[in-house]
Motif scaffolding. Structure first.
Motif, short mmCIF file in Angstrom:
data_model
loop_
_atom_site.label_atom_id
_atom_site.label_comp_id
_atom_site.label_asym_id
_atom_site.label_seq_id
_atom_site.Cartn_x
_atom_site.Cartn_y
_atom_site.Cartn_z
N HIS A 41 34.47 46.71 35.48
CA HIS A 41 33.32 45.95 35.02
C HIS A 41 32.23 46.07 36.07
O HIS A 41 32.49 46.57 37.18
CB HIS A 41 33.65 44.50 34.62
N SER A 43 30.60 44.45 38.31
CA SER A 43 30.72 44.01 39.69
C SER A 43 31.78 44.82 40.46
O SER A 43 31.54 45.24 41.59
CB SER A 43 31.06 42.52 39.73
N LEU A 44 32.93 45.03 39.85
CA LEU A 44 33.99 45.77 40.55
C LEU A 44 33.55 47.22 40.79
O LEU A 44 33.88 47.82 41.83
CB LEU A 44 35.31 45.72 39.78
N THR A 100 41.59 40.00 42.47
CA THR A 100 42.83 39.26 42.76
C THR A 100 44.11 39.87 42.18
O THR A 100 45.08 40.07 42.93
CB THR A 100 42.67 37.79 42.30
N ALA A 119 36.93 41.24 47.38
CA ALA A 119 36.42 40.29 46.39
C ALA A 119 37.52 39.42 45.78
O ALA A 119 37.57 39.23 44.57
CB ALA A 119 35.64 40.99 45.28
N VAL A 120 38.38 38.89 46.62
CA VAL A 120 39.38 37.94 46.14
C VAL A 120 38.82 36.53 46.36
O VAL A 120 38.56 36.12 47.49
CB VAL A 120 40.72 38.14 46.89
N SER A 121 38.64 35.80 45.28
CA SER A 121 37.94 34.51 45.37
C SER A 121 38.66 33.51 46.27
O SER A 121 38.03 32.78 47.01
CB SER A 121 37.76 33.90 43.98
N ASN A 175 42.41 33.61 40.61
CA ASN A 175 41.05 33.34 41.07
C ASN A 175 40.36 32.32 40.18
O ASN A 175 39.67 31.41 40.65
CB ASN A 175 40.24 34.65 41.14
N ASN A 223 33.95 33.80 38.25
CA ASN A 223 34.03 35.27 38.24
C ASN A 223 35.44 35.71 37.86
O ASN A 223 36.25 36.11 38.67
CB ASN A 223 33.52 35.92 39.53
N ASP A 224 35.65 35.65 36.57
CA ASP A 224 36.92 35.97 35.93
C ASP A 224 36.80 37.41 35.41
O ASP A 224 35.83 37.75 34.73
CB ASP A 224 37.10 34.98 34.78
N ASN A 225 37.78 38.25 35.77
CA ASN A 225 37.67 39.67 35.43
C ASN A 225 37.74 39.93 33.93
O ASN A 225 37.10 40.85 33.42
CB ASN A 225 38.77 40.47 36.15
N ALA A 228 34.38 38.83 32.55
CA ALA A 228 33.32 39.75 32.98
C ALA A 228 33.33 41.04 32.18
O ALA A 228 32.29 41.69 32.02
CB ALA A 228 33.46 40.05 34.47
N TYR A 265 27.16 41.66 46.17
CA TYR A 265 28.46 42.33 46.20
C TYR A 265 28.42 43.68 46.91
O TYR A 265 29.46 44.22 47.27
CB TYR A 265 29.03 42.46 44.78
N1 TRP Z 1 36.51 37.48 42.56
C1 TRP Z 1 37.22 38.18 41.52
C2 TRP Z 1 38.71 38.05 41.80
O1 TRP Z 1 39.13 37.36 42.68
C3 TRP Z 1 36.79 39.62 41.41
C4 TRP Z 1 35.34 39.78 41.09
C5 TRP Z 1 34.37 40.28 41.92
C6 TRP Z 1 34.70 39.47 39.88
N2 TRP Z 1 33.16 40.27 41.29
C7 TRP Z 1 33.32 39.77 40.06
C8 TRP Z 1 35.14 38.94 38.66
C9 TRP Z 1 32.40 39.55 39.06
C10 TRP Z 1 34.20 38.75 37.67
C11 TRP Z 1 32.83 39.05 37.86
O2 TRP Z 1 39.49 38.67 41.11
#
Ligand code: TRP
Length: 328
Positions: A41, A43-44, A100, A119-121, A175, A223-225, A228, A265
């Motif tokens: 997605h 962001s990743l 995550t 990017a682990v919340s 997350n 920020n749920d994958n 997203a 990011y």
């Molecule tokens: N923080 C999310 C996690 O811990 C990963 C992530 C990074 C994300 N950027 C995002 C999720 C943007 C949704 C939208 O998995």
């Protein structure tokens, strides 16, 4: 004549083989890095690209001074173990685990290969490290702690009558569960009723969103994958119901959500590369503190969404230096 030529070329061949052998034994092995993400997605992908760009800045050239194996689990946590086991078979020097679910799977291989998560919340809540300052256990990384309080405060500033907030997420993502707990606490302290809606895939999320949108003053997704990956469809449900849809990352505003308060990011992707560099130069992953990104926040607002619902921003937000209008 013919015979001797053959013999000569055989000799050459063995000479090259020897030469090849001796040079490769003195040359260092090119670092092998496995880079995995749970899904593709916005962001990743930004994080992954920023990671590679910073590696290049640091002198690692793809195919020359570093080799990558990029893998995408296509949103299925069940694919992750096979990816990690392939990284192990490839004799990887570092695993970079983006998001995550990816990091949780990579952590099972940390006894063999250092892991840098990205990017682990909530790295502690996800069971990856005991302490952010001293991770131990051959694992470290970056965290994008979600500023739930600031996002809900933004919602309340935009609509002072906000009474009910629909929280849409995938309960299978640690997350999002961490962020739900933070949101519950904040809403309770601020007289807002939080109503949950969950789904493990887009089909379930869409039906949850349709039910939620009819019941609440505004919707929110952290920020749920899983969310997203389907922002276009989910935002449309909120828009059609005439309510703002707050989200947990800038990319989710770019992809259709209404607004957020969040980090950059690209910087997080760069820092992921800096950590990998340190590890390749001999530092132990567990000795590198987890870096939490929570400063330099911007307010992101989707202009088209705002116009479509005729939402007015209060002057305090309009005049904020950190306001970024998306799609203007
Ligand atoms: N923080 C999310 C996690 O811990 C990963 C992530 C990074 C994300 N950027 C995002 C999720 C943007 C949704 C939208 O998995």
């Amino acid at each position: 004549m013919k015979k001797s030529l053959k013999a000569l070329s055989a000799l050459c061949l063995s000479a090259t083989v020897f030469a090849g052998c001796s040079s490769s034994s003195t040359e260092e092995k090119i670092p092998q890095i496995g880079v995995a993400q749970i899904v593709s997605h916005t962001s990743l992908n930004t994080i992954r690209d920023a990671f590679v760009a910073q590696m290049e800045e640091l002198g690692y050239k793809d195919g020359e001074t570093v080799n990558y194996d990029f893998a995408d689990a296509a949103g299925q946590p069940s694919n992750l173990n096979a990816i990690m086991s392939q990284f192990a078979d490839e004799d990887s020097d570092v695993i970079v685990a983006i998001a995550t679910p990816t990091a949780q799977s990579a952590a099972n291989y940390a006894d063999q290969i250092p892991v840098v998560f990205s990017a682990v919340s909530d790295p502690v809540g996800a069971g990856l490290v005991k302490s952010l300052d001293k991770p131990d256990g051959n694992i470290t990384g970056t965290s994008d702690e979600v500023q739930i309080d600031q996002i809900v405060a933004l919602a309340k500033q935009i609509d002072p009558d906000l009474k009910t907030l629909g929280f849409l997420y995938n309960a299978g993502e640690a997350n999002s569960v961490s962020n739900l707990n933070k949101a519950k606490e904040y809403c309770q302290a601020n007289g807002i009723e939080l109503i949950e809606g969950t789904g493990k895939d887009m089909t379930e999320l869409q039906s949850s969103a349709s039910v939620l949108a009819e019941k609440v003053d505004a919707m929110f997704s952290p920020n749920d994958n899983t969310v997203a990956s389907g922002m276009a469809a989910l935002s449309k449900i909120a828009l059609d119901a005439g309510i703002p849809y707050y989200v947990g990352a800038d990319s989710m505003v770019q992809d259709g959500g209404f607004a957020t308060v969040g980090i950059n990011y690209e910087e997080l992707g760069h820092e992921t590369a800096n950590m990998v560099d340190e590890i390749l130069k001999g530092k132990k992953a567990g000795d590198i503190p987890v870096k939490v990104f929570k400063d330099g926040l911007n307010i992101y607002v989707n202009k088209a969404y705002m116009d479509q619902l005729d939402i007015a921003l209060p002057d305090s937000i309009k005049n904020d230096d950190n306001l970024i209008m998306v799609g203007e």
